[in-house]
Design a protein around this motif. Structure first.
Motif, PDB file in Angstrom:
ATOM      1  N   THR A  75       0.831  -1.210   0.000  1.00 62.32           N
ATOM      2  CA  THR A  75       0.000   0.000   0.000  1.00 62.32           C
ATOM      3  C   THR A  75       0.863   1.257   0.000  1.00 62.32           C
ATOM      4  O   THR A  75       0.620   2.200  -0.774  1.00 62.32           O
ATOM      5  CB  THR A  75      -0.931  -0.002   1.229  1.00 62.32           C
ATOM      6  OG1 THR A  75      -1.758  -1.165   1.205  1.00 62.32           O
ATOM      7  CG2 THR A  75      -1.824   1.240   1.226  1.00 62.32           C
ATOM      8  N   LEU A 218      -7.948   5.879  -4.932  1.00 60.88           N
ATOM      9  CA  LEU A 218      -7.165   5.235  -3.875  1.00 60.88           C
ATOM     10  C   LEU A 218      -7.186   6.038  -2.587  1.00 60.88           C
ATOM     11  O   LEU A 218      -7.426   5.492  -1.491  1.00 60.88           O
ATOM     12  CB  LEU A 218      -5.724   5.037  -4.351  1.00 60.88           C
ATOM     13  CG  LEU A 218      -4.782   4.358  -3.344  1.00 60.88           C
ATOM     14  CD1 LEU A 218      -5.283   2.967  -2.993  1.00 60.88           C
ATOM     15  CD2 LEU A 218      -3.369   4.284  -3.896  1.00 60.88           C
ATOM     16  N   THR A 221     -10.623   5.919  -0.645  1.00 60.01           N
ATOM     17  CA  THR A 221     -10.849   4.692   0.121  1.00 60.01           C
ATOM     18  C   THR A 221      -9.966   4.642   1.362  1.00 60.01           C
ATOM     19  O   THR A 221     -10.410   4.204   2.432  1.00 60.01           O
ATOM     20  CB  THR A 221     -10.584   3.455  -0.746  1.00 60.01           C
ATOM     21  OG1 THR A 221      -9.251   3.502  -1.270  1.00 60.01           O
ATOM     22  CG2 THR A 221     -11.558   3.382  -1.899  1.00 60.01           C
ATOM     23  N   LEU A 222      -8.718   5.090   1.256  1.00 63.39           N
ATOM     24  CA  LEU A 222      -7.815   5.061   2.411  1.00 63.39           C
ATOM     25  C   LEU A 222      -8.268   6.026   3.501  1.00 63.39           C
ATOM     26  O   LEU A 222      -8.172   5.711   4.696  1.00 63.39           O
ATOM     27  CB  LEU A 222      -6.391   5.411   1.967  1.00 63.39           C
ATOM     28  CG  LEU A 222      -5.662   4.366   1.131  1.00 63.39           C
ATOM     29  CD1 LEU A 222      -4.291   4.870   0.708  1.00 63.39           C
ATOM     30  CD2 LEU A 222      -5.522   3.047   1.893  1.00 63.39           C
ATOM     31  N   ASN A 251     -10.725  -1.383  -1.709  1.00 62.43           N
ATOM     32  CA  ASN A 251      -9.324  -1.014  -1.885  1.00 62.43           C
ATOM     33  C   ASN A 251      -8.483  -2.170  -2.405  1.00 62.43           C
ATOM     34  O   ASN A 251      -7.551  -1.972  -3.191  1.00 62.43           O
ATOM     35  CB  ASN A 251      -8.764  -0.520  -0.544  1.00 62.43           C
ATOM     36  CG  ASN A 251      -7.370   0.036  -0.669  1.00 62.43           C
ATOM     37  OD1 ASN A 251      -6.992   0.579  -1.702  1.00 62.43           O
ATOM     38  ND2 ASN A 251      -6.577  -0.094   0.370  1.00 62.43           N
TER      39      ASN A 251
END
Length: 285
Positions: A75, A218, A221-222, A251
């Motif tokens: 990640t 991205l 979602t994080l 994710n």
């Protein structure tokens, strides 16, 4: 989603490796991003699918720690690669005359190696701390893989400082790449607005749209998964855990699946490379 993610990213990776027209910095980093997406999906969803098939939901403690470490490292690595891709676009738009001198093969390789090293090194301390703790309230992880915050909730005793370090590390890992990813776009937008030709402006925006879409997906979602206020998280514990699982699934499955689609459907180079590979396979068969 698992099959489409592996198939789509593997297709992108093979096209970049086999077609010399795609041997450019943009597709070099896109190939690295495909490797990260395939690895992340395989690390998290592969075991989940096996659990569904054979019904065995157990995992060894060290295997759980390894899964968590690989997931966290990948990640962070993805955030760093997206940051480097943003820098590449800044050079291509704002300093196009020196593009080939700045983004040489050696520079691209060095940047990619640094992304992989930094991504896995910076998450190592927290994983080491979690792996040395032996007191857990339960051996049941309320998640579909060994996710760091789900493991942290099982710890015994006073875990405030560990929680704080995980949160600070998460904010640092996300904020620095976030700022360094979006900062070049301020210069890119300023440069594009100076272009007199409407066709030139449209082409420049078109070049950056796919990367910007992936970055927004991205980071959104994080943020909802890890950086929500503490009061909101404790408002409804079960609801919060279930929503985190959904964001984790999005994710680890949806975003890696969408990346090849976003980069290929609107990209003429990828479409041309696909046609050349298909014609080559047809002619040799």
């Amino acid at each position: 989603m698992y099959v489409f993610t592996l198939g789509g990213n593997l297709t992108i990776l093979l096209l970049v490796c086999l077609d010399y027209h795609l041997h450019t910095p943009m597709y070099f980093f896109l190939a690295n991003l495909s490797i990260v997406d395939m690895s992340s999906t395989f690390t998290t969803l592969h075991g989940t699918l096996i659990n569904f098939i054979i019904g065995d939901k157990t995992i060894h403690f060290m295997a759980c720690m390894m899964q968590m470490y690989i997931f966290a490292g990948l990640t962070c690595n993805e955030l760093l690669i997206l940051m480097v891709m943003s820098y590449y676009r800044h050079v291509a738009v704002c300093n196009s005359l020196r593009y080939h001198a700045i983004m040489s093969h050696r520079v691209c390789t060095t940047l990619a190696i640094m992304c992989w090293l930094v991504g896995f090194i910076q998450v190592l301390p927290i994983v080491v701390v979690l792996s040395t703790i032996t007191c857990y309230r339960s051996n049941v992880v309320n998640h579909f893989f060994c996710e760091p915050l789900s493991l942290q909730k099982l710890l015994c005793g006073y875990t405030y400082y560990l929680e704080l370090s995980i949160y600070i590390n998460g904010v640092f890992d996300a904020t620095c790449p976030f700022l360094l990813t979006f900062l070049p776009y301020l210069f890119i937008i300023a440069t594009i607005l100076k272009i007199r030709s409407e066709t030139g402006r449209r082409k420049a925006f078109y070049t950056c749209s796919s990367h910007l879409t992936v970055v927004i997906l991205l980071y959104t979602t994080l943020v909802f998964q890890y950086l929500r206020p503490h009061s909101m998280i404790n408002l409804d514990s079960n609801k919060s855990i279930n929503s985190k699982k959904l964001f984790s699934l999005f994710n680890t499955a949806a975003v890696p699946m969408l990346n090849p689609i976003i980069y290929s459907l609107k990209n003429r180079d990828v479409k041309s490379a696909m046609r050349r590979r298909l014609l080559f396979c047809k002619s040799t068969s």
